[in-house]
Design a protein around this motif. Structure first.
Motif, PDB file in Angstrom:
ATOM      1  N   ARG A 714       0.820  -1.211   0.000  1.00 32.26           N
ATOM      2  CA  ARG A 714       0.000   0.000   0.000  1.00 32.26           C
ATOM      3  C   ARG A 714       0.855   1.262   0.000  1.00 32.26           C
ATOM      4  O   ARG A 714       0.587   2.217  -0.728  1.00 32.26           O
ATOM      5  N   GLU A 715       1.941   1.247   0.791  1.00 31.68           N
ATOM      6  CA  GLU A 715       2.747   2.456   0.938  1.00 31.68           C
ATOM      7  C   GLU A 715       3.515   2.823  -0.328  1.00 31.68           C
ATOM      8  O   GLU A 715       4.046   3.927  -0.444  1.00 31.68           O
ATOM      9  N   ASP A 716       3.578   1.896  -1.285  1.00 31.17           N
ATOM     10  CA  ASP A 716       4.292   2.193  -2.535  1.00 31.17           C
ATOM     11  C   ASP A 716       3.352   2.715  -3.632  1.00 31.17           C
ATOM     12  O   ASP A 716       3.789   2.999  -4.746  1.00 31.17           O
ATOM     13  N   ALA A 734      -1.176  -3.825 -15.431  1.00 30.70           N
ATOM     14  CA  ALA A 734      -1.616  -4.828 -14.463  1.00 30.70           C
ATOM     15  C   ALA A 734      -0.940  -4.531 -13.133  1.00 30.70           C
ATOM     16  O   ALA A 734       0.292  -4.396 -13.075  1.00 30.70           O
ATOM     17  N   VAL A 735      -1.734  -4.401 -12.069  1.00 29.39           N
ATOM     18  CA  VAL A 735      -1.201  -4.148 -10.726  1.00 29.39           C
ATOM     19  C   VAL A 735      -1.866  -5.125  -9.765  1.00 29.39           C
ATOM     20  O   VAL A 735      -3.104  -5.126  -9.636  1.00 29.39           O
ATOM     21  N   PHE A 736      -1.039  -5.960  -9.101  1.00 30.73           N
ATOM     22  CA  PHE A 736      -1.542  -6.923  -8.125  1.00 30.73           C
ATOM     23  C   PHE A 736      -0.973  -6.562  -6.758  1.00 30.73           C
ATOM     24  O   PHE A 736       0.223  -6.283  -6.627  1.00 30.73           O
ATOM     25  N   ALA A 737      -1.815  -6.578  -5.726  1.00 31.14           N
ATOM     26  CA  ALA A 737      -1.376  -6.252  -4.373  1.00 31.14           C
ATOM     27  C   ALA A 737      -0.511  -7.370  -3.805  1.00 31.14           C
ATOM     28  O   ALA A 737      -0.470  -8.493  -4.328  1.00 31.14           O
ATOM     29  N   PHE A 738       0.182  -7.060  -2.710  1.00 28.33           N
ATOM     30  CA  PHE A 738       1.049  -8.021  -2.030  1.00 28.33           C
ATOM     31  C   PHE A 738       0.264  -9.281  -1.663  1.00 28.33           C
ATOM     32  O   PHE A 738       0.724 -10.403  -1.852  1.00 28.33           O
ATOM     33  N   ILE A 744      -4.610  -1.571  -2.701  1.00 28.11           N
ATOM     34  CA  ILE A 744      -3.859  -0.925  -3.781  1.00 28.11           C
ATOM     35  C   ILE A 744      -4.225   0.550  -3.771  1.00 28.11           C
ATOM     36  O   ILE A 744      -5.390   0.906  -3.982  1.00 28.11           O
ATOM     37  N   ASP A 745      -3.243   1.389  -3.545  1.00 28.69           N
ATOM     38  CA  ASP A 745      -3.506   2.831  -3.477  1.00 28.69           C
ATOM     39  C   ASP A 745      -3.142   3.476  -4.813  1.00 28.69           C
ATOM     40  O   ASP A 745      -1.992   3.832  -5.063  1.00 28.69           O
ATOM     41  N   LEU A 765      -9.456  -1.989  -3.216  1.00 29.95           N
ATOM     42  CA  LEU A 765      -9.414  -0.604  -3.698  1.00 29.95           C
ATOM     43  C   LEU A 765     -10.185   0.334  -2.772  1.00 29.95           C
ATOM     44  O   LEU A 765      -9.918   1.524  -2.722  1.00 29.95           O
ATOM     45  N   ARG A 766     -11.171  -0.219  -2.092  1.00 27.60           N
ATOM     46  CA  ARG A 766     -12.075   0.566  -1.237  1.00 27.60           C
ATOM     47  C   ARG A 766     -12.973   1.481  -2.074  1.00 27.60           C
ATOM     48  O   ARG A 766     -14.177   1.344  -2.081  1.00 27.60           O
TER      49      ARG A 766
END
Length: 948
Positions: A714-716, A734-738, A744-745, A765-766
């Motif tokens: 998230r912090e990145d 394409a962006v996948f979270a940890f 994912i921000d 994503l919220r």
């Protein structure tokens, strides 16, 4: 063909002189002399290319040019390699030793280069003799061409005389075309019948032309054949005669000798008179200029008149800018049943195929791939064989390539198929011949072809376009000319995979060998020539142990070989290799010999078993493509940053556990931002604090078109947004979270790349990033595990280009409503894992273009979507892991009101996961009787498309 080799050599020579020679001065005059001589030759090659097929002297001259261009290129690359070794050598003493050794080698190369000069002068003198009397040569060529064209015309005449009783599979297409002609709008329409040579376009259209309903409908009919060498004035005069005779008009005096413009006006006047309905057939259109010239003579009388065109070029009619509306009928090959029927008619005179020949005939028909001309031609050969001599039939199957080349009965087939190749410009001939390296029936990824063409040097630079974009134009041209077949498309309509018809391969493989362009080595099929340029090994064993030199080899491909064959081939001297394609090769370790291939531009170890990449990979300074997809590589060494020419870096794999779909990428300690030529980077893992510089460095990759980032924290997110904003050429992200629970921000991306077409996001994503709803070019969006707080449909439904939408656990719906006039372009919709979802509504007017609907893992959904009957374009309906109550409503039953809502859908599938596999039940509309249903069951380990 030689023109491509010379142009590629000249570009390398000019770069070499500009960079290397200016530094060393050694051999400068010799290199400049080479440039001047090859520039002189280049001027004549375009004319020679069109004459090569029919003039033996020109053919020999072109071969000499090609061979000496290859030889000069080899010397150039050897010289460059030696210079590179001087710079890379470490240690003072070793550097001195290497420099002395390389200087001797350079003197040897300059001497060899000097020896080339007199040979080039001799070739130029030969060129002078050939082209001094160019008018004579051209006239001779024309007469030869005219002779060939007469034969071509004879064979087109054969197609016009085929009896209806000899035709198979023609009734349905004929019925459809007749309806297009006699029904529909009053506006003039151009109906194009498109397909590769030999599919029977002319035969079909002649049956339509002679149909009684068509004759009754059109008072004026004319059939004009546009042969490759026909003159426009002759075509117009022929049309004028036919039009005049249809309305019993005599030609005005002097019409035969009038200018083309006058003849056009006469045709227009005749066709306008009394506003008679006309049907003009333009058979086998090749040339845009001829089509435009003839089209200008045909008025739009707005009374239901029609123009029919047969062509191999699908873009020809649409590109002509005709004011008439148009329809396109794409010719399809015969089905296996129709092929068998035609084959038996022609081979066994209506009798059944003898049982002992069934397998051989099946394999022969497989080669024909439903091409009627091929089936008829090969049947003509087999009809003369003794049905008791099975060895004679097997011989035809084994030697089909040589039969096509030498058997008089197959000459027409060869001419028809070769005509498309002969019509290609030089740059497409190189590209099309290159496809001969792939095995028969192999389906090849579009991007693999494009990257190979770029690496081979076939693609010319064009201002404002990348080499890959130019190569894509080349591929489109070959597709439009019906020389390549589309095997698979993406959801947004792009070509994903393609292939070449087996019989076209049988035509181009001998051409590639004759021109020393590429050698195909099959198991048990003998050695290759000494100076092979490209080598493709298919299921061959121990071939590389023969005493053949591969020092001139530029490209090596292996298909279906064992590990010993790979080891043997790579043990040869391959220092000048620029392409090494070992996809699916059974290797467990990175081949050490590759590290000596300093000219290498393309390296694929895709789907091999390798796990690590050595640090010496940094030596491959010319590498443009490194394909490690579906290997076990999880990290790249820091030296990867040295590869400044790298354009495509693919290091990722998928793993399916149960029906969970996991993606793995790679880590690198290097600053990825150093690779500023990158266009595709998939997929880099950034879960470590040390990877922060890589996230920031991504912003330096301003050539990037496709980016995949995995294991994002998230912090990145803020730094990633900052980098993405700089990637103005980005089309796929394409962006996948940890983890799936990580957020994912991406809300800091205020100015996203406006060329973005495809977005894949996995993680919380919220709230939906506001910039997504403003992407007017977005065609595909996948949101997985988003856990949104607000319904995203309100923001997404107005995206003007969205074609494919996948939502997996994106929002906690209980009721999901697709509103009228929402998602106007959507064709594919996937809904997955909505555990609270009980009800879906489709308002009338929503998703009017939807063709495929997939609903998966919604355990409370027990009813069909309300309003699903409004989805008139729906072709496929898939329900996976849904309650039994819903599935029962899919079963065909005239009394079942729920089933009647989906009765219009041609294909319905439902499935349940059972013991590591899907039990799939398909309910499909019967081909024999439209409206009836057939049901079948199967088992599959494939994941549904939503997870892919």
């Amino acid at each position: 063909m030689a023109e491509g080799a010379v142009l590629y050599l000249l570009s390398k020579l000019e770069s070499f002189v500009e960079i290397v020679v200016q530094q060393q001065r050694e051999g400068h005059e010799e290199w400049m002399s080479l440039i001047r001589e090859f520039e002189r030759i280049k001027a004549f090659l375009k004319a020679a290319d069109s004459m090569e097929e029919c003039n033996e002297e020109v053919k020999v001259w072109v071969k000499q040019v090609r061979e000496i261009a290859y030889e000069a290129e080899d010397l150039l690359d050897e010289y460059t390699q030696l210079s590179a070794q001087d710079h890379q050598t470490e240690g003072f003493l070793r550097m001195i030793q290497t420099s002395v050794r390389n200087r001797k080698a350079r003197h040897r190369l300059i001497s060899a280069m000097k020896s080339i000069s007199p040979r080039i002068k001799s070739i130029c003198e030969g060129q002078q003799r050939l082209f001094d009397g160019f008018g004579t040569t051209e006239r001779g060529s024309s007469s030869t061409s005219s002779y060939e064209d007469n034969k071509w015309q004879d064979h087109r005449g054969d197609a016009l005389l085929v009896e209806k009783s000899d035709l198979v599979g023609i009734e349905e297409p004929k019925k459809e075309l007749v309806e297009w002609l006699v029904q529909g709008a009053s506006q003039c329409q151009v109906i194009s019948v498109v397909g590769m040579g030999g599919l029977g376009k002319t035969t079909l259209v002649k049956q339509v032309y002679d149909d009684p309903a068509v004759k009754k409908r059109f008072t004026v009919r004319a059939w004009v054949t546009l042969s490759p060498s026909s003159r426009t004035d002759e075509l117009l005069s022929d049309m004028l005669r036919q039009v005049a005779s249809s309305i019993t008009k005599t030609l005005p005096s002097g019409a035969e000798t009038s200018k083309s413009s006058c003849v056009r006006m006469m045709i227009k006047d005749f066709l306008r008179e009394r506003r008679l309905k006309y049907l003009i057939v333009l058979d086998d259109v090749w040339d845009m200029n001829k089509w435009d010239a003839v089209k200008c003579a045909i008025p739009n009388t707005n009374n239901g008149s029609r123009i029919m065109v047969t062509t191999r070029k699908s873009d020809l009619v649409s590109a002509s800018g005709t004011e008439c509306a148009g329809k396109v009928y794409n010719m399809k090959p015969l089905s296996s049943e129709q092929s068998h029927e035609l084959f038996c008619r022609k081979t066994f005179k209506e009798k059944a195929c003898p049982s002992h020949l069934e397998e051989i005939c099946r394999q022969i028909l497989k080669k024909c791939e439903g091409l009627p001309l091929a089936i008829v031609a090969i049947s003509g050969v087999l009809a003369t064989k003794d049905i008791r001599r099975i060895d004679e039939w097997e011989l035809v199957l084994r030697s089909l390539r040589s039969e096509i080349d030498g058997n008089e009965k197959l000459k027409n087939l060869k001419q028809v198929l070769s005509l498309s190749f002969s019509d290609l410009p030089y740059y497409l001939k190189s590209c099309f011949l290159h496809l001969s390296i792939f095995p028969e029936a192999l389906v090849v990824e579009r991007m693999r072809i494009i990257r190979l063409w770029v690496a081979e040097g076939f693609v010319e630079r064009k201002e404002g376009k990348t080499l890959e974009e130019v190569a894509e134009d080349y591929l489109d041209e070959l597709l439009n000319r019906s020389l390549i077949q589309v095997a698979e498309t993406t959801s947004d309509g792009r070509v994903k995979k393609c292939r070449v018809h087996d019989l076209l391969l049988e035509i181009i493989i001998p051409k590639a060998r004759d021109q020393n362009y590429a050698i195909i080595v099959h198991e048990h099929r003998g050695p290759w020539p000494e100076r092979a340029r490209r080598l493709s090994i298919h299921k061959a064993f121990q071939i590389a142990r023969e005493s053949r030199s591969l020092s001139c080899l530029r490209s090596l491909f292996m298909f279906g070989v064992d590990e010993s064959c790979v080891v043997d081939a790579l043990s040869s001297e391959l220092n000048l290799l620029s392409v090494l394609d070992l996809e699916h090769a059974p290797v467990s370790r990175f081949p050490g010999q590759v590290l000596n291939m300093k000219c290498l531009r393309f390296l694929s170890l895709r789907s091999s078993r390798i796990r690590t990449i050595p640090s010496s990979i940094g030596n491959l300074q010319n590498l443009e493509t490194l394909d490690l997809k579906d290997t076990r590589v999880i990290a790249l060494p820091v030296e990867i940053a040295k590869l400044q020419q790298l354009r495509h870096l693919l290091v990722y794999r998928y793993e399916n556990i149960s029906y969970t779909h996991n993606k793995y990428g790679f880590k690198t300690p290097a600053d990825i931002g150093a690779l500023q030529s990158l266009q595709k980077l998939c997929h880099i893992e950034v879960d470590d604090e040390r990877d922060g510089r890589n996230i920031t460095g991504l912003g330096k990759l301003n050539q990037l078109r496709r980016l995949g980032v995995l294991r994002l924290r998230r912090e990145d997110g803020r730094n990633l947004c900052s980098s993405i904003a700089k990637l103005t050429n980005l089309s796929s992200l394409a962006v996948f979270a940890f983890t799936d629970d990580e957020e994912i921000d991406l809300h800091h991306l205020s100015s996203p790349p406006q060329l973005l077409q495809r977005i894949f996001l996995r993680g919380h994503l919220r709230t939906l990033p506001s910039w997504i709803a403003n992407l007017h070019n977005l065609v595909k969006l996948c949101l997985r595990m988003s856990c949104l707080r607000d319904d995203p449909l309100e923001s997404l439904q107005n995206l003007p280009s969205l074609v494919h939408l996948v939502l997996l656990h994106a929002y906690n719906w209980q009721t999901l409503c697709f509103k009228a006039k929402g998602f106007m372009k959507l064709k594919i919709l996937g809904l997955d894992r909505f555990e609270e979802l009980e009800f879906i509504q489709v308002e009338k007017g929503a998703m009017p273009c939807l063709e495929k609907l997939m609903i998966l893992r919604c355990k409370l959904l027990k009813d069909l979507p309300l309003g699903i009957e409004h989805l008139n374009m729906l072709k496929v309906l898939e329900f996976f892991e849904l309650p039994c109550e819903l599935v029962q409503k899919l079963k065909p039953d005239e009394q079942n009101k729920d089933y009647q809502k989906v009765a219009h859908v041609p294909e319905i599938r439902y499935a349940y996961w059972r013991e590591q596999g899907w039990d799939v039940t398909s309910v499909e509309t019967s081909v024999e009787e439209e409206g009836s249903r057939s049901q079948s069951s199967s088992r599959s380990n494939e994941l549904p498309p939503c997870w892919k």
